[in-house]
Design a protein around this motif. Structure first.
Motif, mmCIF file in Angstrom:
data_model
loop_
_atom_site.group_PDB
_atom_site.id
_atom_site.type_symbol
_atom_site.label_atom_id
_atom_site.label_comp_id
_atom_site.label_asym_id
_atom_site.label_seq_id
_atom_site.Cartn_x
_atom_site.Cartn_y
_atom_site.Cartn_z
ATOM 1 N N ASP A 12 14.956 19.248 -22.923
ATOM 2 C CA ASP A 12 14.981 20.708 -22.933
ATOM 3 C C ASP A 12 15.937 21.186 -24.027
ATOM 4 O OD1 ASP A 12 14.791 23.389 -22.393
ATOM 5 O OD2 ASP A 12 15.855 23.291 -20.475
ATOM 6 N N PRO A 13 15.443 21.387 -25.255
ATOM 7 C CA PRO A 13 16.309 21.801 -26.357
ATOM 8 C C PRO A 13 17.048 23.115 -26.086
ATOM 9 C CG PRO A 13 14.182 21.124 -27.200
ATOM 10 C CD PRO A 13 14.065 21.168 -25.706
ATOM 11 N N ASP B 202 20.034 22.166 -24.153
ATOM 12 C CA ASP B 202 20.912 21.353 -24.987
ATOM 13 C C ASP B 202 21.683 22.216 -25.999
ATOM 14 O OD1 ASP B 202 21.964 18.853 -25.898
ATOM 15 O OD2 ASP B 202 20.537 18.880 -27.580
ATOM 16 N N CYS B 203 21.064 23.287 -26.477
ATOM 17 C CA CYS B 203 21.651 24.129 -27.521
ATOM 18 C C CYS B 203 22.181 25.456 -26.972
ATOM 19 C CB CYS B 203 20.602 24.401 -28.596
ATOM 20 S SG CYS B 203 19.929 22.897 -29.332
ATOM 21 N N SER C 93 16.811 18.658 -31.787
ATOM 22 C CA SER C 93 17.364 18.152 -30.534
ATOM 23 C C SER C 93 16.460 17.060 -29.962
ATOM 24 C CB SER C 93 17.491 19.289 -29.522
ATOM 25 O OG SER C 93 17.915 18.775 -28.284
ATOM 26 N N LYS C 94 17.069 16.001 -29.497
ATOM 27 C CA LYS C 94 16.322 14.899 -28.872
ATOM 28 C C LYS C 94 16.209 15.091 -27.360
ATOM 29 C CE LYS C 94 16.140 12.499 -32.728
ATOM 30 N NZ LYS C 94 14.963 12.413 -33.522
ATOM 31 N N ALA C 95 16.830 16.144 -26.837
ATOM 32 C CA ALA C 95 16.838 16.395 -25.397
ATOM 33 C C ALA C 95 15.457 16.832 -24.915
ATOM 34 C CB ALA C 95 17.858 17.467 -25.061
ATOM 35 N N GLU D 118 18.863 24.630 -36.264
ATOM 36 C CA GLU D 118 18.909 23.188 -36.506
ATOM 37 C C GLU D 118 18.971 22.431 -35.180
ATOM 38 O OE1 GLU D 118 21.677 19.881 -38.769
ATOM 39 O OE2 GLU D 118 21.869 21.977 -39.325
ATOM 40 N N CYS D 119 19.773 22.916 -34.264
ATOM 41 C CA CYS D 119 19.893 22.279 -32.958
ATOM 42 C C CYS D 119 18.552 22.306 -32.222
ATOM 43 C CB CYS D 119 20.974 22.959 -32.131
ATOM 44 S SG CYS D 119 21.224 22.213 -30.508
ATOM 45 N N MET D 120 17.919 23.474 -32.215
ATOM 46 C CA MET D 120 16.650 23.619 -31.496
ATOM 47 C C MET D 120 15.551 22.750 -32.117
ATOM 48 S SD MET D 120 17.020 25.729 -28.923
ATOM 49 C CE MET D 120 15.502 26.539 -28.533
ATOM 50 N N LYS E 23 22.844 27.039 -37.420
ATOM 51 C CA LYS E 23 23.253 25.988 -36.476
ATOM 52 C C LYS E 23 22.350 25.986 -35.247
ATOM 53 C CE LYS E 23 28.130 25.894 -37.740
ATOM 54 N NZ LYS E 23 29.497 26.172 -37.288
ATOM 55 N N ARG E 24 22.040 27.183 -34.736
ATOM 56 C CA ARG E 24 21.160 27.297 -33.565
ATOM 57 C C ARG E 24 19.779 26.743 -33.872
ATOM 58 N NH1 ARG E 24 18.199 32.743 -32.728
ATOM 59 N NH2 ARG E 24 17.289 31.779 -34.557
#
Length: 83
Positions: free
Chosen positions: A60-61, A64-65, A56-58, A51-53, A48-49
């Motif tokens: 600063d991933p 965001d994560c 992430s569209k942010a 995938e988020c990193m 999950k970590r």
């Protein structure tokens, strides 16, 4: 002849040492024996970590994560690893 017999006797023990290194290897400590490998624990949290990193569209991933990163860190800490 006496010296040739001692040479022959000296060669016999020389063949035995290949087994000696395995027996001389240090035994794992109780800490290492009970501690699973880091690759084998917290797989779901790590996935999950990651995938988020990665997705992430942010701007600063890492920010965001952060909650997923913290979950992964706390899971690893439960197994005795500090990240």
């Amino acid at each position: 002849m006496g010296s040739s017999q001692s040479v022959a006797n000296n060669m016999t023990p020389a063949a035995a040492p290949p087994q000696a290194p395995a027996a001389a290897a240090p035994a794992p400590t109780s800490d290492n024996a009970s501690k699973p490998k880091p690759c084998c624990v917290c797989k779901e949290e790590k996935a999950k970590r990651d995938e988020c990193m990665l997705f992430s569209k942010a701007a600063d991933p890492a920010d965001d994560c952060k909650s997923l990163v913290d979950q992964y860190k706390s899971c690893m800490a439960g197994y005795g690893y500090s990240i």
